[in-house]
Enzyme design. Structure first.
Site, PDB file in Angstrom:
ATOM      1  N   CYS A  98       0.784  -1.233   0.000  1.00  0.00           N
ATOM      2  CA  CYS A  98       0.000   0.000   0.000  1.00  0.00           C
ATOM      3  C   CYS A  98       0.820   1.291   0.000  1.00  0.00           C
ATOM      4  O   CYS A  98       0.722   2.104  -0.925  1.00  0.00           O
ATOM      5  CB  CYS A  98      -0.949   0.001   1.193  1.00  0.00           C
ATOM      6  SG  CYS A  98      -2.128  -1.370   1.175  1.00  0.00           S
ATOM      7  N   HIS A 124      -1.725   6.698   2.630  1.00  0.00           N
ATOM      8  CA  HIS A 124      -0.971   5.746   3.443  1.00  0.00           C
ATOM      9  C   HIS A 124       0.509   5.855   3.051  1.00  0.00           C
ATOM     10  O   HIS A 124       0.864   5.649   1.898  1.00  0.00           O
ATOM     11  CB  HIS A 124      -1.482   4.325   3.180  1.00  0.00           C
ATOM     12  CG  HIS A 124      -0.913   3.302   4.116  1.00  0.00           C
ATOM     13  ND1 HIS A 124      -1.166   1.964   3.997  1.00  0.00           N
ATOM     14  CD2 HIS A 124      -0.114   3.435   5.201  1.00  0.00           C
ATOM     15  CE1 HIS A 124      -0.534   1.304   4.950  1.00  0.00           C
ATOM     16  NE2 HIS A 124       0.104   2.175   5.691  1.00  0.00           N
TER      17      HIS A 124
END
Length: 846
Positions: free
Chosen positions: A71, A125
């Site tokens: 991510c 993120h």
């Protein structure tokens, strides 16, 4: 104000481009862990009518690949338009601005050009606090979304569950004051309150993505009223684990008809390190933590069912948002981007989750709808780094810096064209390897590089660890690595040449430096790199510190700051230090504080990155009142450094307990065969200096006399020690616990071990348990972080009854480890299903 400036200001207020046309809005739909399990991508199982409708009115990038299949690195790369080796975000811990402070996100650029920028869900993120500079209005957290009436915020730190058991466990955990994220995950898992799936009859907006769609709709309604140009980022959280979706989306699929992955083994001719044991999935309470156990077929079907249910759930939320965009009349001037941050393994190659360089992990959907362009499908290779330059061109903006992708507008204009012939992905392994994967329309060529090599460094063929080559025309499931197949020799050579050309493109050229003018920039006859008594204080840069002369020394006063107080000695552009005839720098330091000082130093060339600076350095813990030598050893082969053109030396401290005082006695250049110099300032009291004489290691090489060890000499965590089967051994009993039971040994006189000059620490163990035991061992300095400790660590799996030696290599070139100040030896075990008994036979050095 002149006429030109007035016109520009009016255009800014009216939301017009310099050409007079309205600024296009941007609706960015980010979908977590979404692979191309969509009808528009040819998946006959997926029920995704809304994304399919969007795709039929957009340009669909059929061969789109992420830069790294995890991510944070993927998102930071895409949002900044820079590849991971440029952002230096290669994991989930690193924060973007800590390592790439000049990075600009696409949202930040649009904000700076008059757009309202707003976001919520899972977006940034990899950037602390969702990168506040990206937003013109504060980022909306998950807990502040409009959930269905009567439903709480979903339980878990990432807002996953609505189940009663999960909600109760989550509340109890918070009431108990448990704060550390690992302990929180363990708490939930131990209570069976962290399942991999949840299937409840609840409304859509009982979960994050339903509430997120409602929030986005309200934002669009506001924009329709204000007429302001907007860049709205919606970070949908599914189909990321756990697979939690309202029951009606589970009911769309018949689990009995779900097929398992066709190929579920490792590819032929490949090492284990190119794969993983899906640790992410194993963190859930209903999944076995035995890393050697595969997911059973029934559970595999449940997981695949859950993944598709979540995809359909997100599809419905995207449909709600797009319908509102059209209803409000905003669609005709809005660019829509739908993007999955990477792919996902659903059992192929015996893998689940992402975290690899294989096709299923790296391929992900990208759909772009831009007003004025006809829909189409393109087979050109595309990458995530191409999205930023595409939006820049569509909005008629200027790049904030040279972006590392290319605009995809030519594909919007002509889907049959090509913008590039390969896509690049990469993934790290074992804290030392980086695999670079080149995907062409037919092949995947993966080059694994060791020694923490990165594409920004000069290529070194001796660092190639392994190569993979897959032929998708003959082998679409990646079942055989053809890299060593003579029949693919020419293909491999051509792909290798393309890979090297790619590396050459991204290799960072050394910053220009002036030639040293001769003897004037070399250390003098005394080998003083810096003559402390003569240096002008205005040549020293300080940060939370002050410097003064005292006799022939410098005395530094450090403030009590968490931001690593430091001082920098600058050589000057015209006279850099030339240490090409030397192998190290010795810095004599006296700690005049009342507590130990965790002290660091490094040298740099002009233009060094933050990461390179730390590599060319060293660290030392100096007890209160002690005088010690901090040595920076040069290792140009491992860490490139131009010794003839050094431009700065930094000394800094960390983890202070209060204001600190450090005296710098000397800074000298030395040869590798030089002995550690005795501190020249003998008038200082050094009586509290810790003895680290290697003579305390006996002639047999024993680091510890195990017959003399008692419970007072160790620190135990879910473990106990007792005398072994003979006088020179110990029995180590480890409890059944998910928290990695450990036993830490200290030097019996309370001092430190000096292991400088030794190659390794050898720990001999016998497994007296009935099952194999994954065993770890490490050596550490005082004050080491958990991450730093791993840099001098090893692991072995010991079979029942087997005797095995764990060898910990002593890394003298690691700037974060000082072999002369080893304070602890730790033995610990990994995941286990029963109590473990090991016999410790010896701890020796070689």
């Amino acid at each position: 104000m002149n006429l030109h400036a007035t016109v520009i200001a009016l255009l800014f207020v009216l939301g017009l481009t310099a050409h007079g046309s309205p600024k296009p809005n941007v609706l960015f739909l980010s979908v977590d862990d979404l692979k191309p399990t969509l009808g528009i991508y040819g998946d006959s199982v997926a029920i995704t009518p809304n994304i399919d409708k969007l795709g039929n009115n957009s340009t669909v990038m059929l061969n789109n690949y992420c830069q790294m299949a995890v991510c944070a690195p993927s998102r930071m790369s895409m949002f900044t338009g820079l590849r991971p080796d440029s952002t230096k975000v290669w994991n989930l811990r690193t924060q973007l601005l800590d390592v790439c402070p000049d990075a600009v996100t696409m949202q930040e650029l649009f904000k700076n050009n008059g757009y309202v920028t707003a976001g919520s869900g899972k977006v940034m993120h990899g950037a602390a606090n969702n990168h506040p500079k990206s937003w013109s209005v504060p980022f909306t957290s998950k807990k502040d979304l409009p959930y269905a009436k009567g439903y709480p915020v979903p339980a878990h730190d990432n807002a996953f569950y609505q189940g009663e058991k999960e909600q109760a466990a989550f509340k109890a955990m918070n009431d108990a004051g448990i704060r550390h994220w690992k302990e929180r995950m363990t708490w939930m898992a131990e209570r069976g309150a962290q399942p991999s799936t949840e299937n409840l009859d609840v409304p859509d907006d009982a979960y994050v993505d339903g509430a997120l769609a409602s929030w986005a709709i309200s934002q669009l309604e506001d924009y329709a009223q204000s007429k302001e140009p907007f860049f709205l980022t919606i970070g949908f959280t599914k189909p990321h684990l756990p697979f939690a979706a309202p029951r009606k989306y589970w009911d769309l699929y018949d689990r009995d008809k779900i097929e398992l992955a066709e190929f579920r083994d490792h590819a032929a001719n490949t090492p284990d390190f190119v794969y993983h044991k899906y640790g992410e999935l194993r963190s859930y309470s209903d999944i076995s933590r035995d890393f050697n156990q595969r997911i059973e077929d029934d559970k595999a079907r449940e997981l695949i069912h859950g993944y598709y249910a979540c995809v359909s759930f997100v599809d419905a939320q995207i449909g709600r948002v797009l319908d509102k965009l059209d209803e409000l009349g905003l669609a005709e001037n809005t660019i829509v981007v739908l993007w999955g941050d990477h792919g996902w393994h659903l059992g192929d190659h015996d893998m689940w989750c992402k975290h690899s360089n294989f096709e299923e992990a790296t391929r992900s959907p990208l759909i772009i709808h831009a007003p004025g362009y006809k829909p189409g499908r393109t087979e050109s290779m595309t990458e995530f780094v191409d999205i930023f330059p595409t939006l820049v061109q569509l909005a008629n903006l200027k790049e904030p810096y040279p972006l590392e992708g290319v605009s995809l507008v030519p594909l919007l204009e002509n889907p049959n064209s090509k913008v590039k012939y390969y896509a690049m992905s990469q993934y790290p392994r074992q804290n030392r390897l980086m695999g670079y994967a080149m995907r062409t329309d037919r092949y995947r060529y993966v080059m694994w590089m060791r020694a923490n090599w990165r594409s920004t460094m000069p290529f070194d063929p001796s660092l190639v660890e392994f190569v993979e080559l897959y032929d998708y025309k003959k082998d679409p499931l990646e079942t055989v690595n053809q890299a060593d197949n003579p029949g693919y020799k020419e293909t491999a050579a051509a792909l290798n040449a393309m890979m090297l050309e790619y590396f050459k493109t991204y290799e960072q050229q050394p910053a220009p430096t002036l030639q040293a003018s001769g003897a004037g920039v070399k250390p003098g006859h005394s080998n003083d790199m810096i003559k402390l008594s003569e240096i002008s204080l205005d040549k020293i840069q300080t940060r939370f510190a002050t410097v003064n002369h005292e006799d022939d020394d410098l005395v530094v006063q450090f403030e009590n700051s968490p931001k690593w107080p430091s001082i920098d000695f600058m050589a000057g552009d015209e006279t850099p230090w030339d240490l090409s005839d030397y192998d190290a720098i010795d810095i004599s330091l006296t700690n005049q504080s009342t507590f130990p000082l965790n002290t660091f130093a490094y040298v740099t060339n002009a233009g060094d990155t933050h990461a390179n600076k730390k590599r060319n350095g060293s660290r030392l813990v100096i007890p209160a009142g002690a005088t010690k030598m901090l040595r920076i050893e040069f290792d140009p082969k491992q860490y490139p450094l131009d010794l003839a053109n050094l431009n700065s030396l930094r000394i800094f401290v960390a983890k202070l307990k209060g204001p600190a005082t450090l005296r710098i006695n000397s800074i000298k250049a030395v040869k590798s065969n030089s002995n550690m110099a005795t501190p020249s300032n003998t008038s200082l009291d050094t009586t509290s200096q810790v003895a680290v004489d290697s003579a305390t290691i006996d002639h047999a090489g024993n680091l510890l006399d195990l017959s003399q060890v008692t419970s007072n000499d160790v620190r135990m965590r879910f473990a106990q020690i007792s005398p072994g089967s003979n006088a020179q051994s110990l029995t180590l009993d480890f409890e059944l616990s998910p928290k990695w039971p450990s036993i830490e040994f200290f030097k019996q006189d309370g001092n430190q071990w000096n292991l400088r000059g030794y190659q390794s620490v050898q720990i001999n163990l016998t497994n007296e348990s009935t099952s194999p035991v994954k065993t770890f061992a490490l050596i550490a300095n005082e004050g080491d972080s958990q991450q730093t400790q791993k840099r001098c660590m090893t692991k072995e799996t010991i079979a029942p009854g087997e005797n095995k030696t764990l060898s910990i290599r002593i890394k003298t070139t690691n700037p974060d480890f000082d072999p002369s100040q080893v304070t602890a030896v730790r033995v610990f075990i990994g995941m286990h299903k029963a109590p473990v008994k090991l016999q410790l036979n010896s701890i020796k050095v070689l």
